[in-house]
Design a protein around this motif. Sequence first.
Motif, PDB file in Angstrom:
ATOM      1  N   ILE A 105       0.849  -1.192   0.000  1.00 46.47           N
ATOM      2  CA  ILE A 105       0.000   0.000   0.000  1.00 46.47           C
ATOM      3  C   ILE A 105       0.883   1.240   0.000  1.00 46.47           C
ATOM      4  CG2 ILE A 105      -1.862  -1.194   1.201  1.00 46.47           C
ATOM      5  CD1 ILE A 105      -1.144   0.329   3.740  1.00 46.47           C
ATOM      6  N   TRP A 106       0.438   2.288  -0.657  1.00 43.71           N
ATOM      7  CA  TRP A 106       1.106   3.601  -0.619  1.00 43.71           C
ATOM      8  C   TRP A 106       0.048   4.579  -0.139  1.00 43.71           C
ATOM      9  CZ3 TRP A 106       3.516   6.743  -5.279  1.00 43.71           C
ATOM     10  CH2 TRP A 106       4.421   7.677  -4.765  1.00 43.71           C
ATOM     11  N   SER A 162      -4.714  10.529   8.749  1.00 48.47           N
ATOM     12  CA  SER A 162      -5.488   9.780   7.771  1.00 48.47           C
ATOM     13  C   SER A 162      -5.577   8.327   8.235  1.00 48.47           C
ATOM     14  CB  SER A 162      -4.806   9.835   6.398  1.00 48.47           C
ATOM     15  OG  SER A 162      -5.406   8.925   5.508  1.00 48.47           O
ATOM     16  N   VAL A 163      -6.781   7.755   8.259  1.00 45.17           N
ATOM     17  CA  VAL A 163      -6.953   6.384   8.742  1.00 45.17           C
ATOM     18  C   VAL A 163      -6.849   5.367   7.614  1.00 45.17           C
ATOM     19  CG1 VAL A 163      -8.381   7.119  10.680  1.00 45.17           C
ATOM     20  CG2 VAL A 163      -9.476   6.470   8.522  1.00 45.17           C
ATOM     21  N   SER A 164      -6.664   5.829   6.393  1.00 45.17           N
ATOM     22  CA  SER A 164      -6.656   4.928   5.245  1.00 45.17           C
ATOM     23  C   SER A 164      -5.595   3.838   5.361  1.00 45.17           C
ATOM     24  CB  SER A 164      -6.437   5.724   3.955  1.00 45.17           C
ATOM     25  OG  SER A 164      -6.285   4.873   2.849  1.00 45.17           O
ATOM     26  N   GLY A 165      -4.366   4.234   5.685  1.00 44.52           N
ATOM     27  CA  GLY A 165      -3.275   3.271   5.745  1.00 44.52           C
ATOM     28  C   GLY A 165      -3.472   2.220   6.808  1.00 44.52           C
ATOM     29  N   GLU A 218       6.792   3.132   5.803  1.00 42.54           N
ATOM     30  CA  GLU A 218       8.086   3.569   5.300  1.00 42.54           C
ATOM     31  C   GLU A 218       7.851   4.836   4.480  1.00 42.54           C
ATOM     32  OE1 GLU A 218       9.986   0.282   3.157  1.00 42.54           O
ATOM     33  OE2 GLU A 218       8.412  -1.008   3.998  1.00 42.54           O
ATOM     34  N   HIS A 219       8.550   5.902   4.801  1.00 42.55           N
ATOM     35  CA  HIS A 219       8.324   7.175   4.118  1.00 42.55           C
ATOM     36  C   HIS A 219       8.916   7.132   2.717  1.00 42.55           C
ATOM     37  CE1 HIS A 219       9.146  11.777   3.841  1.00 42.55           C
ATOM     38  NE2 HIS A 219       8.023  11.447   3.236  1.00 42.55           N
ATOM     39  N   VAL A 220       8.066   7.281   1.710  1.00 39.03           N
ATOM     40  CA  VAL A 220       8.493   7.357   0.310  1.00 39.03           C
ATOM     41  C   VAL A 220       7.802   8.556  -0.311  1.00 39.03           C
ATOM     42  CG1 VAL A 220       8.535   6.213  -1.931  1.00 39.03           C
ATOM     43  CG2 VAL A 220       8.809   4.857   0.150  1.00 39.03           C
ATOM     44  N   ARG A 221       8.580   9.583  -0.629  1.00 34.78           N
ATOM     45  CA  ARG A 221       8.024  10.813  -1.200  1.00 34.78           C
ATOM     46  C   ARG A 221       7.531  10.574  -2.626  1.00 34.78           C
ATOM     47  NH1 ARG A 221      12.959  14.675  -0.949  1.00 34.78           N
ATOM     48  NH2 ARG A 221      13.922  12.717  -1.655  1.00 34.78           N
ATOM     49  N   LEU A 222       6.712  11.507  -3.114  1.00 34.44           N
ATOM     50  CA  LEU A 222       6.173  11.362  -4.453  1.00 34.44           C
ATOM     51  C   LEU A 222       7.263  11.328  -5.513  1.00 34.44           C
ATOM     52  CD1 LEU A 222       3.540  11.964  -2.919  1.00 34.44           C
ATOM     53  CD2 LEU A 222       2.822  13.371  -4.856  1.00 34.44           C
ATOM     54  N   ILE A 223       8.336  12.093  -5.307  1.00 31.99           N
ATOM     55  CA  ILE A 223       9.427  12.101  -6.290  1.00 31.99           C
ATOM     56  C   ILE A 223      10.245  10.815  -6.231  1.00 31.99           C
ATOM     57  CG2 ILE A 223       9.622  14.614  -6.325  1.00 31.99           C
ATOM     58  CD1 ILE A 223      12.082  14.356  -4.509  1.00 31.99           C
ATOM     59  N   GLU A 224       9.945   9.966  -5.255  1.00 26.00           N
ATOM     60  CA  GLU A 224      10.636   8.688  -5.129  1.00 26.00           C
ATOM     61  C   GLU A 224       9.733   7.523  -5.539  1.00 26.00           C
ATOM     62  OE1 GLU A 224      13.567   9.620  -1.363  1.00 26.00           O
ATOM     63  OE2 GLU A 224      11.476   9.114  -0.933  1.00 26.00           O
ATOM     64  N   ARG A 235       4.227  -4.479   2.350  1.00 24.65           N
ATOM     65  CA  ARG A 235       4.956  -3.218   2.540  1.00 24.65           C
ATOM     66  C   ARG A 235       3.953  -2.072   2.653  1.00 24.65           C
ATOM     67  NH1 ARG A 235      10.248  -3.613   0.292  1.00 24.65           N
ATOM     68  NH2 ARG A 235      10.642  -1.486   1.034  1.00 24.65           N
ATOM     69  N   TRP A 236       4.175  -1.203   3.636  1.00 22.36           N
ATOM     70  CA  TRP A 236       3.361  -0.003   3.784  1.00 22.36           C
ATOM     71  C   TRP A 236       4.243   1.202   3.505  1.00 22.36           C
ATOM     72  CZ3 TRP A 236       0.651   1.767   8.988  1.00 22.36           C
ATOM     73  CH2 TRP A 236       0.003   2.999   8.768  1.00 22.36           C
ATOM     74  N   PHE A 237       4.034   1.810   2.349  1.00 25.14           N
ATOM     75  CA  PHE A 237       4.737   3.029   1.977  1.00 25.14           C
ATOM     76  C   PHE A 237       3.818   4.213   2.297  1.00 25.14           C
ATOM     77  CE2 PHE A 237       5.803  -0.326  -1.144  1.00 25.14           C
ATOM     78  CZ  PHE A 237       7.153  -0.494  -0.860  1.00 25.14           C
ATOM     79  N   SER A 238       4.368   5.252   2.901  1.00 25.92           N
ATOM     80  CA  SER A 238       3.583   6.455   3.195  1.00 25.92           C
ATOM     81  C   SER A 238       4.195   7.641   2.454  1.00 25.92           C
ATOM     82  CB  SER A 238       3.571   6.749   4.694  1.00 25.92           C
ATOM     83  OG  SER A 238       2.945   8.005   4.942  1.00 25.92           O
TER      84      SER A 238
END
Length: 533
Positions: free
Chosen positions: A176-177, A183-186, A240-246, A202-205
């Motif tokens: 999931i991203w 936000s309760v979605s994740g 796990e923090h993954v930015r939009l540019i990543e 994997r949980w990417f935020s």
Amino acid sequence: MSIVSDTINYSKLAMDLRKFLRNEITLESSKQVISERLRNREQSFLSRVKEGIYRNKRSPYLKLLEIAGCEFGDIESWVQRDGVEATLHKLLSEGVYLSWEEFKGKTDVVRGAKRFGFRQSDLDNPVVSGWYEGQSSGSRSRGTRTKFDLRNRLDQSFYRLPQLAASNALGVPLGIWRPILPSVSGICHVLDFWIAGKPVARWFSPVDEGQVGASIRDRLALRYILYGSRLWGARLAKPEHVRLIEADKIARWMAATRIEFGGCSLSSSVSLAVKVCQAAIEHGLDIRGTLFFASGEPLTEAKRGQIEVTGASVIPWYTMSEVGRIGVGCAEPHATDDCHLLSDTVAMIQNRRKVEHTDMYVDAFLYTTLLPSAPKILLNLESDDYGIAETRGCGCLFGQLGLTRHLSRIRSYAKLTGTGMTIVGSDFVRILEEVLPRRYGGAATDYQLLEEEDSRGRTKLSLIISPSVGTVDDDEVIATVLHELRGNFHAGGLTASIWSQAQALRVKRIEPIPRFGKIATLYLAKTEQSIAD
């Protein structure tokens, strides 16, 4: 909230979490539950009306029913004779509904000579005592608070395995991203799929706690769930923090997982799914045969095309924070965003209405909750969405289960959904009419916000500024808007962070289009010639 209240709530969570995690949902039990709820939906509707409205003196619906001179026996006889939807249409004709503006507290409820207001908490289900409250789009005073309840999570979880089975994704890893609290979605995805025996791999935020301005309570709640669950044997995926540019990091995970396991799926907003696919193309990553479950904004033809060009496929989900899950994508679609209405837990009718500040009319969706665990008791609640509804059979699993009502061309006439983040458009008006004219000059009529989509399926928010205002610094104007979002909207830090990363806001120096009023959502704007570059 006091320390004592928090202590009580977290103690309650510990007990509820233990009980929740002991549930073991299977595909067969999911089918049985959905079928049973469909068989009993008339009784479920009557129970919600009786317990949640007629025995709840705080309910604004009770006042509406009294104004209409409608007793419970009347509703019971209508349902037995004509069914739920016909009863809802009759109630609508008698004035028993809440408009979108009334629901959001923008206007009083007026029926004939009667006028009254209500608090959002007056709609709360009296049997639900969630330990955590999320809040939907809107300013702090106007947002809709919704209780996070694990009983409701269990009830909603029965769609997860049929969703995977209908898409042939049961045997491959799921990622999931999606954002972290508030936000309760994740966290909902993580909990739902755990008890369904399909843990999130994997949980990417797209944001971290600093970017969203997570409160101490938000931070503690997330850790309490993740680490407290381990006491009961559940090792839930951590964000796990993954930015939009990543986005290429997620595309690489999907490509590698595809090689190792023969496929994978990813749940995200529609725009984030598009970003992953664009990253896969740019970096030469093979994600053919993978699957996206996408929600949070409409799945348009352009966005679907950007996903499918990689060889991946996409299944839409339709949700509303106040209602819960409303629709799941059909595996044999007749339209780009064809969804099965989850009529075992929600009833829907439509009503023709004029869009505020425009000369346009839409067939708005009105929703009624049927689940005993629904956070709010809703009866003919007008949403800010509209679209096409039809009844037809299909060969996919959800159709076989009896979910034959289909929704498509689902669009909003009131909210902005750039990059999966939602802001009620009318709440943005203060920025356009007060903040920007005071800061940069001109009149309130010199500013407008249009939602548009470019040729690559990317949603853009075009801030229209009349040339008569004079010279302005585009970057400074955008920074001002994002600052206002962070300071004046609940979860505005989350929206501002995502919009900033996606560069969703842009300035256009043209005259505002009078027909659209102050705000034009993408699909209303598309009724005119596009002004996108």
